[in-house]
Design a protein around this motif. Structure first.
Motif, PDB file in Angstrom:
ATOM      1  N   LEU A   1     -29.855 -45.364  12.572  1.00 19.01           N
ATOM      2  CA  LEU A   1     -30.999 -45.425  13.470  1.00 19.01           C
ATOM      3  C   LEU A   1     -30.554 -45.339  14.926  1.00 19.01           C
ATOM      4  O   LEU A   1     -31.134 -44.586  15.724  1.00 19.01           O
ATOM      5  CB  LEU A   1     -31.785 -46.708  13.217  1.00 19.01           C
ATOM      6  CG  LEU A   1     -33.011 -46.939  14.112  1.00 19.01           C
ATOM      7  CD1 LEU A   1     -34.037 -45.839  13.905  1.00 19.01           C
ATOM      8  CD2 LEU A   1     -33.629 -48.302  13.818  1.00 19.01           C
TER       9      LEU A   1
ATOM     10  N   THR B   1     -40.523 -34.541  15.354  1.00 19.63           N
ATOM     11  CA  THR B   1     -40.943 -34.552  13.948  1.00 19.63           C
ATOM     12  C   THR B   1     -41.191 -33.123  13.477  1.00 19.63           C
ATOM     13  O   THR B   1     -40.305 -32.474  12.942  1.00 19.63           O
ATOM     14  CB  THR B   1     -42.197 -35.431  13.765  1.00 19.63           C
ATOM     15  OG1 THR B   1     -43.205 -35.039  14.718  1.00 19.63           O
ATOM     16  CG2 THR B   1     -41.868 -36.897  13.987  1.00 19.63           C
TER      17      THR B   1
ATOM     18  N   THR C   1     -36.826 -40.461   6.242  1.00 17.53           N
ATOM     19  CA  THR C   1     -37.626 -41.526   6.861  1.00 17.53           C
ATOM     20  C   THR C   1     -37.006 -42.044   8.143  1.00 17.53           C
ATOM     21  O   THR C   1     -37.722 -42.288   9.139  1.00 17.53           O
ATOM     22  CB  THR C   1     -37.812 -42.692   5.870  1.00 17.53           C
ATOM     23  OG1 THR C   1     -38.392 -42.193   4.668  1.00 17.53           O
ATOM     24  CG2 THR C   1     -38.708 -43.766   6.469  1.00 17.53           C
ATOM     25  N   VAL C   2     -35.691 -42.213   8.175  1.00 14.27           N
ATOM     26  CA  VAL C   2     -35.028 -42.793   9.349  1.00 14.27           C
ATOM     27  C   VAL C   2     -35.270 -41.966  10.612  1.00 14.27           C
ATOM     28  O   VAL C   2     -35.510 -42.541  11.681  1.00 14.27           O
ATOM     29  CB  VAL C   2     -33.515 -42.976   9.082  1.00 14.27           C
ATOM     30  CG1 VAL C   2     -32.806 -43.461  10.344  1.00 14.27           C
ATOM     31  CG2 VAL C   2     -33.300 -43.957   7.941  1.00 14.27           C
TER      32      VAL C   2
ATOM     33  N   THR D   1     -37.910 -40.286  11.460  1.00 15.27           N
ATOM     34  CA  THR D   1     -39.262 -40.589  11.938  1.00 15.27           C
ATOM     35  C   THR D   1     -39.326 -41.986  12.540  1.00 15.27           C
ATOM     36  O   THR D   1     -39.980 -42.207  13.569  1.00 15.27           O
ATOM     37  CB  THR D   1     -40.269 -40.466  10.783  1.00 15.27           C
ATOM     38  OG1 THR D   1     -40.176 -39.160  10.207  1.00 15.27           O
ATOM     39  CG2 THR D   1     -41.680 -40.692  11.272  1.00 15.27           C
ATOM     40  N   ILE D   2     -38.647 -42.933  11.916  1.00 19.39           N
ATOM     41  CA  ILE D   2     -38.604 -44.294  12.470  1.00 19.39           C
ATOM     42  C   ILE D   2     -37.918 -44.279  13.833  1.00 19.39           C
ATOM     43  O   ILE D   2     -38.352 -44.964  14.777  1.00 19.39           O
ATOM     44  CB  ILE D   2     -37.891 -45.244  11.489  1.00 19.39           C
ATOM     45  CG1 ILE D   2     -38.708 -45.394  10.201  1.00 19.39           C
ATOM     46  CG2 ILE D   2     -37.649 -46.604  12.138  1.00 19.39           C
ATOM     47  CD1 ILE D   2     -38.028 -46.219   9.134  1.00 19.39           C
TER      48      ILE D   2
ATOM     49  N   ILE E   1     -40.377 -43.142  16.311  1.00 16.91           N
ATOM     50  CA  ILE E   1     -41.336 -44.205  16.644  1.00 16.91           C
ATOM     51  C   ILE E   1     -40.714 -45.197  17.628  1.00 16.91           C
ATOM     52  O   ILE E   1     -41.331 -45.570  18.634  1.00 16.91           O
ATOM     53  CB  ILE E   1     -41.798 -44.921  15.356  1.00 16.91           C
ATOM     54  CG1 ILE E   1     -42.616 -43.956  14.479  1.00 16.91           C
ATOM     55  CG2 ILE E   1     -42.615 -46.168  15.690  1.00 16.91           C
ATOM     56  CD1 ILE E   1     -42.982 -44.522  13.116  1.00 16.91           C
ATOM     57  N   VAL E   2     -39.484 -45.624  17.355  1.00 18.37           N
ATOM     58  CA  VAL E   2     -38.807 -46.565  18.259  1.00 18.37           C
ATOM     59  C   VAL E   2     -38.615 -45.924  19.629  1.00 18.37           C
ATOM     60  O   VAL E   2     -38.809 -46.565  20.670  1.00 18.37           O
ATOM     61  CB  VAL E   2     -37.451 -46.987  17.664  1.00 18.37           C
ATOM     62  CG1 VAL E   2     -36.671 -47.848  18.651  1.00 18.37           C
ATOM     63  CG2 VAL E   2     -37.659 -47.746  16.350  1.00 18.37           C
TER      64      VAL E   2
ATOM     65  N   ALA F   1     -49.336 -44.681  12.709  1.00 19.28           N
ATOM     66  CA  ALA F   1     -47.915 -44.504  12.400  1.00 19.28           C
ATOM     67  C   ALA F   1     -47.658 -44.775  10.922  1.00 19.28           C
ATOM     68  O   ALA F   1     -46.880 -44.056  10.272  1.00 19.28           O
ATOM     69  CB  ALA F   1     -47.063 -45.420  13.276  1.00 19.28           C
ATOM     70  N   GLY F   2     -48.298 -45.805  10.372  1.00 19.03           N
ATOM     71  CA  GLY F   2     -48.144 -46.084   8.947  1.00 19.03           C
ATOM     72  C   GLY F   2     -48.673 -44.950   8.087  1.00 19.03           C
ATOM     73  O   GLY F   2     -48.064 -44.582   7.077  1.00 19.03           O
TER      74      GLY F   2
ATOM     75  N   LEU G   1     -46.141 -42.076   8.113  1.00 18.07           N
ATOM     76  CA  LEU G   1     -45.007 -42.339   7.212  1.00 18.07           C
ATOM     77  C   LEU G   1     -45.409 -42.181   5.748  1.00 18.07           C
ATOM     78  O   LEU G   1     -44.640 -41.650   4.938  1.00 18.07           O
ATOM     79  CB  LEU G   1     -44.463 -43.746   7.464  1.00 18.07           C
ATOM     80  CG  LEU G   1     -43.703 -43.957   8.787  1.00 18.07           C
ATOM     81  CD1 LEU G   1     -43.427 -45.435   9.016  1.00 18.07           C
ATOM     82  CD2 LEU G   1     -42.397 -43.165   8.784  1.00 18.07           C
TER      83      LEU G   1
END
Length: 539
Positions: A4, A100, A120-121, A123-124, A127-128, A256-257, A260
């Motif tokens: 991350l 993305t 997934t990481v 996209t996370i 977001i961060v 955001a949820g 994902l």
């Protein structure tokens, strides 16, 4: 965690300049607003008079915030909050799509997904990255208010609100990136959601209920359908309500949820909204590269034309209302005349609204040239250039179609002005003024078309961010410079400000000749440099 942080560092390295421009510009707007309002509207009586004018003509609320009293800081928030949220929203939307759907289109995400990071990481990490960018923006906006001596609670609330508003549209763009097949489609969807929700909040404020002393407005239920409405109803420096901003955070979490969750159920490179199937054989009208560019630009041009038509109609239909208000409140008349450099108030209203038309036309031109960069970055320019089509001819097509988009946008505004003036006693004079203002703004918008084309040939990877930054900066200087009390030489840096305008029964050419010179030189230089430039891939 190391995966991350590695991806987060990579995003910060890619975006540091763009984030500096967006965040610095937002803080600068807050700083200028805090100092300018104190000097331009120095007394509570002047601010109360302007708020009373707003209540008398609620259409103004389409382009401003929610009145929350004549206090100095509350008045600043009324003028600036929608634009602080809007800048955070644009920054967040472009950031989300870039990392993305943009990375997915370029093939970069496929390479990252093949590592232990998976799908997934990244996209996370995006977001961060977006959360950190908005957090910094909010802190600097709060610092701008605190620097001007504003109360601490209201300052922190204003910054928190701007950051939360940006996060909402970060979530919108993340979801759009899952829905749409291309980054172009995702950006378009996110921007249209932003524009529609902005006007929903404005309309909700316009049909709200004013207070008895005409200094506050209670927004209608419609405003609560928009994140802009949530942000404005925090009423910083007045009631200091924190809970409406939490609605923005809640919307961000849900969006955001959802993004994902959708990413987990679709294939890499696929989208939730299926791509439209093309024809097996192209029509005869698509037999040239010019026709192809025209086809690519048609959808966006129609959108800009629709907005211009609406703006043009307002320019002539509201003239009599504003004329009556100006007679009762000289401060309003002075402000409109300062924005337009016109003595006649109805003529000034036409000029001010057509400055917005110039903005829409410039966006149409810049977006068309930016599409050339997207075609190049996505690799779809190569098949075209593999034919006898030369690079100069290819770029010239985008410039020509961009200019046609500018002309059509201004023409749509003129048609709207003609409709708005129908039945008016001075309708012929107003439509004549609108015609002059329309072609004047077409000249101003062409400057941005040429400069964006020049950026495309010199620094292709900066075409999109720098092209839009030029437009944003120019409209801030041109339309809001007099409102914020900026020096005349600063506002005159904007092509929108020095474009030809009607002046009585004559035409004031103002800066037309240097605008034409910059446009011609920029277009010629871009086409000349394109002869020697190689294709530049996405980076």
């Amino acid at each position: 965690m190391s995966r991350l942080t590695t991806l987060l560092g990579q995003r910060l390295r890619r975006d540091w300049l763009q984030l500096t421009l967006w965040i610095g510009g937002t803080m600068g707007l807050a700083l200028v607003g805090v100092s300018a309002v104190a000097s331009t509207y120095g007394t509570e009586q002047e601010r109360a008079a302007l708020l009373a004018t707003v209540m008398a003509n609620p259409v103004i609320l389409l382009f401003r915030g929610l009145p929350s009293g004549p206090g100095e800081q509350a008045f600043i928030v009324f003028l600036l909050m929608p634009f602080l949220v809007m800048m955070a929203a644009f920054m967040s939307s472009f950031l989300a799509v870039r990392h993305t759907r943009g990375d997915e289109e370029s093939g970069r995400l496929e390479l990252v997904a093949a590592t232990t990071a998976g799908r997934t990481v990244p996209t996370i990490a995006t977001i961060v990255h977006g959360v950190l960018a908005n957090l910094l923006l909010g802190l600097l906006v709060a610092a701008a208010f605190l620097t001007g001596g504003s109360p601490a609670e209201g300052s922190w609330l204003a910054g928190f609100t701007a950051a939360c508003g940006g996060l909402t549209y970060l979530g919108v763009a993340l979801l759009a990136a899952q829905l749409m097949r291309t980054s172009r489609g995702a950006n378009s969807l996110a921007v249209w959601v932003l524009v529609v929700t902005y006007f929903i909040a404005g309309i909700g404020n316009a049909v709200g209920t004013p207070s008895d002393d005409l200094t506050h407005m209670e927004s209608s239920w419609l405003t609560w359908l928009s994140p802009f409405g949530w942000a404005e109803n925090t009423r910083a420096f007045d009631e200091n309500l924190w809970w409406p901003a939490l609605l923005c955070l809640g919307a961000f979490a849900v969006l955001a949820g959802a993004a994902l969750a959708l990413q987990a159920v679709r294939d890499l490179g696929a989208s939730i909204v299926p791509e439209r199937q093309g024809r097996a054989a192209a029509r005869a009208t698509l037999s040239s590269p010019t026709a192809l560019v025209s086809r690519l630009a048609t959808g966006s041009t129609v959108g800009w034309m629709a907005g211009a038509f609406f703006t043009g109609a307002l320019s002539t239909s509201l003239g009599s209302v504003v004329n009556e208000i100006g007679a009762e409140n000289p401060a309003v008349a002075d402000l409109l005349k300062a924005l337009s450099a016109e003595a006649d108030l109805e003529q000034a209203v036409v000029v001010v609204f057509f400055t917005m038309v110039g903005l829409l036309a410039a966006c149409a031109g810049v977006q068309t040239v930016a599409r050339a960069r997207q075609e190049e970055a996505h690799g779809t320019a190569e098949p075209v250039l593999a034919t006898p089509v030369q690079r100069v001819r290819w770029l010239a097509d985008f410039v020509v179609i961009g200019f046609i988009a500018i002309v059509l946008t201004c023409a749509a505004a003129y048609l709207g002005a003609w409709v708005g003036a129908a039945g008016r006693e001075n309708g012929a004079d107003l439509t004549s003024d609108a015609f002059v203002a329309a072609w004047g703004q077409a000249v101003a918008a062409s400057v941005f078309l040429a400069l964006t084309a020049l950026i495309f040939t010199i620094a292709p990877r900066w075409t999109i961010p720098l092209g839009w930054t030029l437009v944003t900066t120019a409209i801030l200087f041109g339309l809001y410079g007099p409102l914020l009390g900026l020096p005349e030489w600063v506002t005159n840096l904007s092509p929108f400000t020095v474009a030809p305008i009607p002046s009585g029964s004559e035409v004031d050419l103002r800066g037309m000749w240097w605008l034409l010179l910059v446009t011609g030189a920029g277009a010629a230089a871009s086409l000349t440099l394109m002869q020697r430039r190689e294709l530049a891939s996405a980076g």
